[in-house]
Design a protein around this motif. Structure first.
Motif, PDB file in Angstrom:
ATOM      1  N   LEU A  20       0.818  -1.209   0.000  1.00  0.00           N
ATOM      2  CA  LEU A  20       0.000   0.000   0.000  1.00  0.00           C
ATOM      3  C   LEU A  20       0.850   1.257   0.000  1.00  0.00           C
ATOM      4  N   PHE A  21       2.083   1.141   0.486  1.00  0.00           N
ATOM      5  CA  PHE A  21       3.001   2.261   0.591  1.00  0.00           C
ATOM      6  C   PHE A  21       4.301   1.903  -0.107  1.00  0.00           C
ATOM      7  N   PRO A  22       4.343   2.007  -1.432  1.00  0.00           N
ATOM      8  CA  PRO A  22       5.493   1.532  -2.182  1.00  0.00           C
ATOM      9  C   PRO A  22       6.793   2.244  -1.876  1.00  0.00           C
ATOM     10  N   SER A  23       6.755   3.486  -1.415  1.00  0.00           N
ATOM     11  CA  SER A  23       8.001   4.176  -1.143  1.00  0.00           C
ATOM     12  C   SER A  23       8.552   3.856   0.244  1.00  0.00           C
ATOM     13  N   PHE A  24       7.760   3.164   1.069  1.00  0.00           N
ATOM     14  CA  PHE A  24       8.209   2.829   2.407  1.00  0.00           C
ATOM     15  C   PHE A  24       9.454   1.966   2.319  1.00  0.00           C
ATOM     16  N   GLY A  25      10.488   2.360   3.004  1.00  0.00           N
ATOM     17  CA  GLY A  25      11.701   1.571   3.026  1.00  0.00           C
ATOM     18  C   GLY A  25      12.650   1.893   1.883  1.00  0.00           C
ATOM     19  N   GLN A  26      12.223   2.662   0.903  1.00  0.00           N
ATOM     20  CA  GLN A  26      13.098   3.047  -0.186  1.00  0.00           C
ATOM     21  C   GLN A  26      13.743   4.379   0.156  1.00  0.00           C
ATOM     22  N   GLN A  27      14.996   4.504  -0.214  1.00  0.00           N
ATOM     23  CA  GLN A  27      15.706   5.744   0.039  1.00  0.00           C
ATOM     24  C   GLN A  27      15.367   6.770  -1.032  1.00  0.00           C
ATOM     25  N   ALA A  28      15.190   8.003  -0.622  1.00  0.00           N
ATOM     26  CA  ALA A  28      15.008   9.085  -1.574  1.00  0.00           C
ATOM     27  C   ALA A  28      16.356   9.371  -2.227  1.00  0.00           C
ATOM     28  N   ASP A  29      16.346   9.655  -3.504  1.00  0.00           N
ATOM     29  CA  ASP A  29      17.555   9.873  -4.290  1.00  0.00           C
ATOM     30  C   ASP A  29      17.509  11.281  -4.875  1.00  0.00           C
ATOM     31  N   ALA A  30      18.292  12.184  -4.306  1.00  0.00           N
ATOM     32  CA  ALA A  30      18.281  13.575  -4.762  1.00  0.00           C
ATOM     33  C   ALA A  30      18.728  13.693  -6.220  1.00  0.00           C
ATOM     34  N   GLY A  31      19.629  12.822  -6.662  1.00  0.00           N
ATOM     35  CA  GLY A  31      20.065  12.847  -8.056  1.00  0.00           C
ATOM     36  C   GLY A  31      18.923  12.501  -9.001  1.00  0.00           C
ATOM     37  N   ALA A  32      18.177  11.479  -8.656  1.00  0.00           N
ATOM     38  CA  ALA A  32      17.000  11.118  -9.455  1.00  0.00           C
ATOM     39  C   ALA A  32      15.957  12.225  -9.353  1.00  0.00           C
ATOM     40  N   GLY A  33      15.839  12.843  -8.185  1.00  0.00           N
ATOM     41  CA  GLY A  33      14.906  13.949  -8.003  1.00  0.00           C
ATOM     42  C   GLY A  33      15.249  15.133  -8.877  1.00  0.00           C
ATOM     43  N   ARG A  34      16.537  15.360  -9.071  1.00  0.00           N
ATOM     44  CA  ARG A  34      16.977  16.442  -9.962  1.00  0.00           C
ATOM     45  C   ARG A  34      16.482  16.178 -11.386  1.00  0.00           C
ATOM     46  N   ASP A  35      16.596  14.930 -11.827  1.00  0.00           N
ATOM     47  CA  ASP A  35      16.135  14.586 -13.175  1.00  0.00           C
ATOM     48  C   ASP A  35      14.631  14.818 -13.319  1.00  0.00           C
ATOM     49  N   VAL A  36      13.869  14.398 -12.313  1.00  0.00           N
ATOM     50  CA  VAL A  36      12.414  14.592 -12.351  1.00  0.00           C
ATOM     51  C   VAL A  36      12.099  16.086 -12.306  1.00  0.00           C
ATOM     52  N   PHE A  37      12.788  16.808 -11.433  1.00  0.00           N
ATOM     53  CA  PHE A  37      12.579  18.256 -11.314  1.00  0.00           C
ATOM     54  C   PHE A  37      12.842  18.945 -12.639  1.00  0.00           C
ATOM     55  N   GLU A  38      13.950  18.592 -13.288  1.00  0.00           N
ATOM     56  CA  GLU A  38      14.282  19.229 -14.568  1.00  0.00           C
ATOM     57  C   GLU A  38      13.232  18.927 -15.634  1.00  0.00           C
ATOM     58  N   ASN A  96       4.922   9.235  -9.448  1.00  0.00           N
ATOM     59  CA  ASN A  96       4.724   8.115  -8.526  1.00  0.00           C
ATOM     60  C   ASN A  96       5.346   8.470  -7.175  1.00  0.00           C
ATOM     61  N   ASP A  97       5.111   7.646  -6.189  1.00  0.00           N
ATOM     62  CA  ASP A  97       5.570   7.944  -4.826  1.00  0.00           C
ATOM     63  C   ASP A  97       7.084   8.122  -4.756  1.00  0.00           C
ATOM     64  N   GLN A  98       7.830   7.275  -5.463  1.00  0.00           N
ATOM     65  CA  GLN A  98       9.290   7.375  -5.423  1.00  0.00           C
ATOM     66  C   GLN A  98       9.757   8.675  -6.059  1.00  0.00           C
ATOM     67  N   GLU A  99       9.149   9.067  -7.172  1.00  0.00           N
ATOM     68  CA  GLU A  99       9.516  10.334  -7.815  1.00  0.00           C
ATOM     69  C   GLU A  99       9.258  11.510  -6.884  1.00  0.00           C
ATOM     70  N   LYS A 100       8.163  11.478  -6.165  1.00  0.00           N
ATOM     71  CA  LYS A 100       7.862  12.554  -5.214  1.00  0.00           C
ATOM     72  C   LYS A 100       8.920  12.610  -4.118  1.00  0.00           C
ATOM     73  N   GLU A 101       9.271  11.458  -3.578  1.00  0.00           N
ATOM     74  CA  GLU A 101      10.293  11.420  -2.529  1.00  0.00           C
ATOM     75  C   GLU A 101      11.623  11.945  -3.063  1.00  0.00           C
ATOM     76  N   ASP A 102      11.965  11.562  -4.287  1.00  0.00           N
ATOM     77  CA  ASP A 102      13.217  11.999  -4.892  1.00  0.00           C
ATOM     78  C   ASP A 102      13.221  13.505  -5.128  1.00  0.00           C
ATOM     79  N   VAL A 103      12.112  14.050  -5.631  1.00  0.00           N
ATOM     80  CA  VAL A 103      12.020  15.498  -5.864  1.00  0.00           C
ATOM     81  C   VAL A 103      12.145  16.251  -4.541  1.00  0.00           C
ATOM     82  N   ILE A 104      11.491  15.771  -3.511  1.00  0.00           N
ATOM     83  CA  ILE A 104      11.598  16.431  -2.201  1.00  0.00           C
ATOM     84  C   ILE A 104      13.040  16.409  -1.726  1.00  0.00           C
ATOM     85  N   ALA A 105      13.710  15.272  -1.857  1.00  0.00           N
ATOM     86  CA  ALA A 105      15.121  15.178  -1.447  1.00  0.00           C
ATOM     87  C   ALA A 105      15.966  16.197  -2.221  1.00  0.00           C
ATOM     88  N   TYR A 106      15.679  16.343  -3.515  1.00  0.00           N
ATOM     89  CA  TYR A 106      16.427  17.304  -4.323  1.00  0.00           C
ATOM     90  C   TYR A 106      16.128  18.747  -3.891  1.00  0.00           C
TER      91      TYR A 106
END
Length: 110
Positions: A20-38, A96-106
């Motif tokens: 139900l919570f796919p991002s649970f336990g996954q690390q946020a990746d600021a580098g991936a977040g930068r790509d999504v942000f861009e 998706n949830d991981q992209e959101k976590e990554d963007v926040i980290a970035y």
């Protein structure tokens, strides 16, 4: 044997809740977040200045404050991403949830 059944039930329940919570336990990746942000955010937000484009520039967010004056925290940024506001469209269904976590980290590195 009864203890074994309890652990099995617990394992199944935990596994189901993680789906139900796919991002649970996954690390946020600021580098991936930068790509999504861009790809999704850069047209409207500067990252290297406070100058406004369509939305506010985000430079200095790492110092703890958003341009609105609100605290720069995960729990403040996530609803902004999900619901949008002002001229910002909601991205809740677009990322998706991981992209959101990554963007926040970035954003928290800016």
């Amino acid at each position: 044997m009864q203890d074994m059944n309890k652990y099995l039930v617990l394992a199944v329940a935990l596994s189901a809740s993680l789906s139900l919570f796919p991002s649970f336990g996954q690390q946020a990746d600021a580098g991936a977040g930068r790509d999504v942000f861009e790809a999704k955010c850069w047209d409207c937000h500067n990252t290297d200045s406070n100058e406004k484009k369509v939305g506010p520039g985000l430079k200095g967010t790492k110092n703890g404050k958003l341009p609105s004056g609100k605290p720069a925290t995960h729990d403040v940024i996530l609803p902004i991403i999900n619901k949008g506001g002002g001229d910002m469209p909601p991205f809740g269904a677009l990322l998706n949830d991981q992209e959101k976590e990554d963007v926040i980290a970035y954003v928290l590195t800016l």
